[in-house]
Design a protein around this motif. Structure first.
Motif, PDB file in Angstrom:
ATOM      1  N   GLU A   1       1.037  -1.079  -0.070  1.00  0.00           N
ATOM      2  CA  GLU A   1       0.047   0.020  -0.093  1.00  0.00           C
ATOM      3  C   GLU A   1       0.783   1.478  -0.091  1.00  0.00           C
ATOM      4  OE1 GLU A   1      -2.415   1.842   3.678  1.00  0.00           O
ATOM      5  OE2 GLU A   1      -3.174  -0.021   2.898  1.00  0.00           O
ATOM      6  N   ARG A   2       0.433   2.238  -0.840  1.00  0.00           N
ATOM      7  CA  ARG A   2       1.203   3.434  -0.778  1.00  0.00           C
ATOM      8  C   ARG A   2      -0.095   4.595  -0.765  1.00  0.00           C
ATOM      9  NH1 ARG A   2       4.023   3.929  -5.995  1.00  0.00           N
ATOM     10  NH2 ARG A   2       3.748   5.992  -5.626  1.00  0.00           N
ATOM     11  N   ARG A   3       0.063   5.454   0.236  1.00  0.00           N
ATOM     12  CA  ARG A   3      -1.099   6.520   0.370  1.00  0.00           C
ATOM     13  C   ARG A   3      -0.368   8.004  -0.093  1.00  0.00           C
ATOM     14  NH1 ARG A   3      -5.312   5.408   3.435  1.00  0.00           N
ATOM     15  NH2 ARG A   3      -5.284   3.469   4.214  1.00  0.00           N
ATOM     16  N   PHE A   4      -1.504   8.529  -0.838  1.00  0.00           N
ATOM     17  CA  PHE A   4      -1.551  10.028  -1.057  1.00  0.00           C
ATOM     18  C   PHE A   4      -2.483  10.505  -0.309  1.00  0.00           C
ATOM     19  CE2 PHE A   4      -0.067   7.178  -4.329  1.00  0.00           C
ATOM     20  CZ  PHE A   4       1.418   7.504  -4.557  1.00  0.00           C
ATOM     21  N   GLU A   5      -2.487  11.801   0.325  1.00  0.00           N
ATOM     22  CA  GLU A   5      -3.241  12.577   1.271  1.00  0.00           C
ATOM     23  C   GLU A   5      -3.029  14.005   1.186  1.00  0.00           C
ATOM     24  OE1 GLU A   5      -3.974   9.394   4.525  1.00  0.00           O
ATOM     25  OE2 GLU A   5      -2.352  10.500   4.572  1.00  0.00           O
ATOM     26  N   THR A   6      -2.627  14.654   0.211  1.00  0.00           N
ATOM     27  CA  THR A   6      -2.591  16.085   0.044  1.00  0.00           C
ATOM     28  C   THR A   6      -2.776  16.389  -1.477  1.00  0.00           C
ATOM     29  OG1 THR A   6      -0.106  16.433  -0.600  1.00  0.00           O
ATOM     30  CG2 THR A   6      -0.792  16.362   1.917  1.00  0.00           C
ATOM     31  N   ALA A   7      -3.218  17.704  -1.563  1.00  0.00           N
ATOM     32  CA  ALA A   7      -3.573  18.280  -2.975  1.00  0.00           C
ATOM     33  C   ALA A   7      -2.260  18.118  -3.945  1.00  0.00           C
ATOM     34  CB  ALA A   7      -4.152  19.389  -3.016  1.00  0.00           C
ATOM     35  N   GLU A   8      -1.353  18.261  -3.296  1.00  0.00           N
ATOM     36  CA  GLU A   8       0.109  18.307  -3.859  1.00  0.00           C
ATOM     37  C   GLU A   8       0.308  17.008  -4.345  1.00  0.00           C
ATOM     38  OE1 GLU A   8      -0.711  20.637  -1.647  1.00  0.00           O
ATOM     39  OE2 GLU A   8      -1.324  22.061  -3.357  1.00  0.00           O
TER      40      GLU A   8
ATOM     41  N   VAL B   1       1.436  13.500  -5.781  1.00  0.00           N
ATOM     42  CA  VAL B   1       1.350  12.965  -7.186  1.00  0.00           C
ATOM     43  C   VAL B   1       1.177  11.431  -7.321  1.00  0.00           C
ATOM     44  CG1 VAL B   1       2.540  13.065  -9.333  1.00  0.00           C
ATOM     45  CG2 VAL B   1       2.778  15.043  -8.069  1.00  0.00           C
ATOM     46  N   LEU B   2       0.198  10.881  -7.819  1.00  0.00           N
ATOM     47  CA  LEU B   2      -0.009   9.657  -7.964  1.00  0.00           C
ATOM     48  C   LEU B   2       0.563   9.203  -9.321  1.00  0.00           C
ATOM     49  CD1 LEU B   2      -1.474   6.914  -7.518  1.00  0.00           C
ATOM     50  CD2 LEU B   2      -3.287   7.817  -8.906  1.00  0.00           C
ATOM     51  N   ASP B   3       1.691   8.342  -9.135  1.00  0.00           N
ATOM     52  CA  ASP B   3       2.376   7.700 -10.363  1.00  0.00           C
ATOM     53  C   ASP B   3       1.763   6.540 -10.642  1.00  0.00           C
ATOM     54  OD1 ASP B   3       3.503   6.953  -7.932  1.00  0.00           O
ATOM     55  OD2 ASP B   3       5.115   6.181  -8.828  1.00  0.00           O
ATOM     56  N   LEU B   4       1.777   6.570 -12.049  1.00  0.00           N
ATOM     57  CA  LEU B   4       1.033   5.231 -12.680  1.00  0.00           C
ATOM     58  C   LEU B   4       2.159   4.959 -13.490  1.00  0.00           C
ATOM     59  CD1 LEU B   4      -2.216   7.036 -13.575  1.00  0.00           C
ATOM     60  CD2 LEU B   4      -1.897   5.248 -11.831  1.00  0.00           C
ATOM     61  N   PRO B   5       3.427   4.210 -13.058  1.00  0.00           N
ATOM     62  CA  PRO B   5       4.542   4.020 -13.896  1.00  0.00           C
ATOM     63  C   PRO B   5       4.249   2.983 -15.009  1.00  0.00           C
ATOM     64  CG  PRO B   5       4.606   2.992 -11.759  1.00  0.00           C
ATOM     65  CD  PRO B   5       3.462   3.853 -11.675  1.00  0.00           C
ATOM     66  N   VAL B   6       3.100   2.194 -14.847  1.00  0.00           N
ATOM     67  CA  VAL B   6       2.965   0.865 -15.847  1.00  0.00           C
ATOM     68  C   VAL B   6       2.416   1.632 -16.943  1.00  0.00           C
ATOM     69  CG1 VAL B   6       2.388  -0.734 -14.055  1.00  0.00           C
ATOM     70  CG2 VAL B   6       0.607   0.452 -14.873  1.00  0.00           C
TER      71      VAL B   6
ATOM     72  N   LEU C   1      -3.403  15.048  -7.232  1.00  0.00           N
ATOM     73  CA  LEU C   1      -4.594  14.689  -6.248  1.00  0.00           C
ATOM     74  C   LEU C   1      -5.631  16.138  -6.762  1.00  0.00           C
ATOM     75  CD1 LEU C   1      -3.321  12.520  -5.002  1.00  0.00           C
ATOM     76  CD2 LEU C   1      -4.399  12.975  -2.954  1.00  0.00           C
ATOM     77  N   ARG C   2      -4.757  17.079  -7.106  1.00  0.00           N
ATOM     78  CA  ARG C   2      -5.804  18.277  -7.271  1.00  0.00           C
ATOM     79  C   ARG C   2      -6.575  18.015  -8.537  1.00  0.00           C
ATOM     80  NH1 ARG C   2      -5.701  22.996  -5.252  1.00  0.00           N
ATOM     81  NH2 ARG C   2      -3.504  22.762  -4.048  1.00  0.00           N
TER      82      ARG C   2
END
Length: 177
Positions: free
Chosen positions: A146-153, A155-160, A167-168
């Motif tokens: 699990e990797r969490r992202f919780e601020t508007a800044e 960045v969800l990376d989708l390396p695949v 998130l903004r």
């Protein structure tokens, strides 16, 4: 019920009903909330724009059935699959996105996570809260930790698929920023 029976059944149902086949049982999902639909739309627009700009070999689409087994055809909210794919179902999903609601959170984080991970083509599973800035990502290359992202800044990376979304962008228009 098996997948073939399920598809025959859903072919007789109104288009606005969203059905899934879960371990042989047809399940009618509740209508999606406004926030759910905004988030799904934001994902499709952002990833669709990226795909066009990069001539991607994949396409992003609202959920279609994913045949996990002869008895299970869940439907992710948004998915990424090869661009040349066709049909009313797939077994070649590369990335799956689920937008959580209180009634589906446990199911999406447990059963669907395990089911999707059993699909060899799935390389990343992303779960998005609709009531808070919170995105959780699971990548096959990292053992689905699990990797969490919780601020508007964040960045969800989708390396695949070679993409990134902050998130903004995901939460634009939701009132959560």
């Amino acid at each position: 019920m098996r997948a073939e029976e399920f598809f025959a059944f859903t072919a007789t149902r109104p288009d606005d009903e969203k059905w899934e086949l879960i371990e042989g049982e047809p399940v009618l999902n509740a209508s999606a909330s406004f926030l759910h639909q905004i988030i799904a739309s934001n994902l499709i627009v952002a990833l669709g724009r990226f795909a066009r700009e990069t001539d991607a070999v994949w396409a992003v689409v609202p959920g279609i059935g994913v045949r996990i087994s002869p008895m299970s055809v869940p439907v992710p909210d948004v998915l990424v699959r090869p661009q040349t794919a066709t049909g009313i179902e797939c077994d070649d999903m590369i990335v799956a996105f689920e937008i959580l609601s209180p009634s589906t959170a446990n199911y999406d984080l447990r059963w669907k996570r395990k089911a999707y991970a059993s699909l060899p083509s799935l390389l990343q599973y992303v779960v998005i809260a609709q009531d808070a800035l919170e995105v959780v990502s699971f990548e096959r290359a990292k053992g689905f930790t699990e990797r969490r992202f919780e601020t508007a800044e964040s960045v969800l990376d989708l390396p695949v698929i070679g993409a990134c979304i902050n998130l903004r962008e995901i939460y634009r228009g939701t009132g959560l920023l």
